[in-house]
Design a protein around this motif. Sequence first.
Motif, PDB file in Angstrom:
ATOM      1  N   GLU A 261    -116.632 -39.738 -27.336  1.00 18.89           N
ATOM      2  CA  GLU A 261    -115.932 -40.004 -26.076  1.00 18.89           C
ATOM      3  C   GLU A 261    -114.710 -39.100 -25.864  1.00 18.89           C
ATOM      4  N   PRO A 262    -113.814 -38.932 -26.859  1.00 16.15           N
ATOM      5  CA  PRO A 262    -112.651 -38.054 -26.625  1.00 16.15           C
ATOM      6  C   PRO A 262    -113.055 -36.619 -26.297  1.00 16.15           C
ATOM      7  N   ALA A 263    -114.043 -36.074 -27.021  1.00 14.52           N
ATOM      8  CA  ALA A 263    -114.490 -34.708 -26.746  1.00 14.52           C
ATOM      9  C   ALA A 263    -115.130 -34.611 -25.371  1.00 14.52           C
ATOM     10  N   PHE A 264    -115.896 -35.611 -25.011  1.00 16.47           N
ATOM     11  CA  PHE A 264    -116.518 -35.635 -23.678  1.00 16.47           C
ATOM     12  C   PHE A 264    -115.458 -35.652 -22.578  1.00 16.47           C
ATOM     13  N   GLN A 265    -114.464 -36.525 -22.726  1.00 22.35           N
ATOM     14  CA  GLN A 265    -113.424 -36.631 -21.700  1.00 22.35           C
ATOM     15  C   GLN A 265    -112.652 -35.311 -21.559  1.00 22.35           C
ATOM     16  N   ALA A 266    -112.342 -34.681 -22.699  1.00 18.42           N
ATOM     17  CA  ALA A 266    -111.584 -33.428 -22.653  1.00 18.42           C
ATOM     18  C   ALA A 266    -112.383 -32.328 -21.970  1.00 18.42           C
ATOM     19  N   ALA A 267    -113.654 -32.188 -22.321  1.00 21.97           N
ATOM     20  CA  ALA A 267    -114.474 -31.141 -21.724  1.00 21.97           C
ATOM     21  C   ALA A 267    -114.725 -31.414 -20.242  1.00 21.97           C
ATOM     22  N   ALA A 268    -114.926 -32.676 -19.884  1.00 23.35           N
ATOM     23  CA  ALA A 268    -115.139 -33.019 -18.480  1.00 23.35           C
ATOM     24  C   ALA A 268    -113.886 -32.737 -17.665  1.00 23.35           C
ATOM     25  N   ARG A 269    -112.714 -33.054 -18.220  1.00 21.32           N
ATOM     26  CA  ARG A 269    -111.443 -32.814 -17.521  1.00 21.32           C
ATOM     27  C   ARG A 269    -111.217 -31.319 -17.329  1.00 21.32           C
TER      28      ARG A 269
END
Length: 840
Positions: A261-269
């Motif tokens: 989840e943290p990696a997903f949120q960072a890449a999406a942002r």
Amino acid sequence: MGIVRSSLRHLASAPGFTIVAVLSLTLGIGPTTAIFSLIDELLLRTLPVPRPDELVLLRVQHGVRGRMSHAGEGQGGVDPVTGREVGTPLSRAIFEQVRTTPAPVSQVFASASFSRVSVIAEGVPEPAISAQYVSGDYYAGVGVTPAVGRLIARTDDGASAPPVAVISYRYWQRRFAGRADAIGRTILINKVPATIVGVSAAGFDGTEQVGETVDVSVPLAHHLLFQPDRPSRAKPGYWWLSVMARLAPGATAEQLRAALEPAFQAAARDGWLSPEHALADRPDDVRLLVEPGAQGHNENRRAQRMPLMLLLALGALVLAAACVNVSTLLVARADARHRDFALRLALGASRRDIVGVCIVEALLLSGTATVAGTVVAWLSRDALRAQHPVGRNPTAVLDLPLDGRILAATAGVSVVCALAFALLPALQASRIDLATAFQGGTRTLGGRRRSWVVRGLLAVQVALSLVLLVSAGLFSRTLTRLDAVDAGFDQRGLLLFRIDATSAGYAPDRVVAMHERIREQLAGLPGVREVTYSRVPLLSRVRQNKSFVLPEIGAGKTRAIVNTNGVAANFFAAMALPITRGRGFAEADRDGTPKVAVVNETFARQQFAGADPIGRRIAFGAPAFDDVVEVVGVARDAKYTDLRGETPPTVYLPAYQRVEGAAAFAVRAAVDPAALMPAVQAAIHDIDATLPILDLRTQHEQIERLHASERLFAWLSTFFGFTAVALAVAGLHGLLAQAVQRRTGEFGLRLAVGATPANVGGMIVREAVLLAFIGAVAGLGAAALLARTVSAMLFGIAATDPLTYAGAAALVVATAGGASLIAARRASRVEPLVALRANG
């Protein structure tokens, strides 16, 4: 074995009863088996790979304020629980980020549909081959081994690596006849050379949607090589990849989601941020989902789950009607075997032996019907495929195999059915009273109690048949209403097909010339009145949309989404779609000239509130909105994706001003459009033999595909409904015939004391109609409950439509009355003197 031989002799001694019983069960078991094979393939089967339960699919739940992606391609839908949009595609940046994040997985891999491409193998062009991009870990992650050669590895998935391809086992057998020398051969994919390095395992057709097969796989890193017109795929805000993972031993989906989840949120942002965007504009509450991936991608399965479960329910209803019918026949024959069973008991047989005889006979009937039903299911597979059960996917390939799984399930259903319809006769046979069995005291159908058991079973049959008839009526009327919908353009005489010139290797500057050459070539064919094309084919469930603002109102206005379609200059004339105000497009509306647009009446009404739309401007191109067009005309409202619902606001744009490789052609014919198919194929082959011709069909066929689910329901429920009615009529006729024989003395006495033949016949008809009426009343309530579950599939008709219910009830009651006429005629012709002597 003795009991089996005895049961076989008994069934052979009553061929009429045996044939009717086996036929009844066959009509129930056969279609139900075919439907179960469909459900097994579409809903139950997992990927043919090791430990498929370890596979998971990464998806995204978009926020309340919208999608995190700026653009993309792929499948998704609305979660019925949260009401939020859920989608499969992720960006390349997100994939790379989660792949390198420590997590409880053994592999993270990605794929993306390559659509249908042109392949030239051994100098022979093969258009419309299905293909996909895969990451270097794809085959290792799925767990597939090669049938021949090797599969794509990480070393192949690099921009500097030479282009390679893996072909499917199915394609290897069809194109290369399974020859080992296919490995190492060079094929042209969209005119780009690639070396075949391996063949995937037999039975593995990829992880795409159910029914979709992949013939050719190429490395993900080469997507711009094969499709140079899609540079936007490299942008971090463009979401187009399907990402899967294989869990590490002992890991759970929730553990993986928490880790990624943290990696997903960072890449999406990071993909969302751009000079035109602030972080505050980012959609909120976007979250990563980790779902089971044992079946691959599931959007089509999700869409088909409810309809298929309802189909199974319909099949179960007709199977239940068949079992009730056989049970009715067995109970009705109990009187004929009453003395036989009593004699067996008197000679020392136990009551358990008598019950065993009934059960063995039931198993023999059911087993014979299962064999016949399996043959029926096998023969009906083509009929099921012809109904396009995966209606949204025109290229779906269904095998519908009757393998060990299906046969085992059918055998289990057969045993259950046998035990179900043998239960009442077995219980009655075990309760024989030897004290009265040989005194002539049980000359009726087993007394009034047994007669009411038979009547109750027949009422149940009538109720089941009514439920199926109501379902048939609702779906048949839905199809009628859909066929009557005004699409806004003339649907008659249209032949449709798609061309994707860019994917076939044409440079963008040659696309317009190719489209125009096709249009000119086809326009010269005999029987062709006009040829046009658009970016999106109408009534195909495909849409293209853009966000927009109206500059006159202010750039700060909240963005809205509108359907768009790039069309040729003659589109409105060829489709008989009138321009109600202003003008349509001209041949001069090309690249480099002022950008123009035609809006439909709904858009003009919603956005301009009755003001003159001509000359107003629309700004596209989120986030900058620098793509401004001027409205030059208003077109009549026309349906876009399907015939249901209101016409959506639509903006038409000139195809020449926005060149795209894909084009949906429409040929307006003065003859039967289907007759033009060979000539159209030959004409395009003369232009370029490698150009794939996709989805060649008439507009009528296109609409039939559009309503495949409704048509399948109407077809099957009608068949099931009339089958159930026929079973009920057969059971009712048998009951009344035995009743007339049993009551011959009573009828003779009535006639002797002054009753007319019409009075006696009327008694039989009234009894049949009353029985049907009771069953119909019960069936109306059950039908209303079932109709409530299918209400979302209906159109233009209420789930409780009184005309449909009344018509179905009238049909079953009238049929019951008609079925009683033969028995009534026999009863009215009883000779009083002969009847009284026979029963004296």
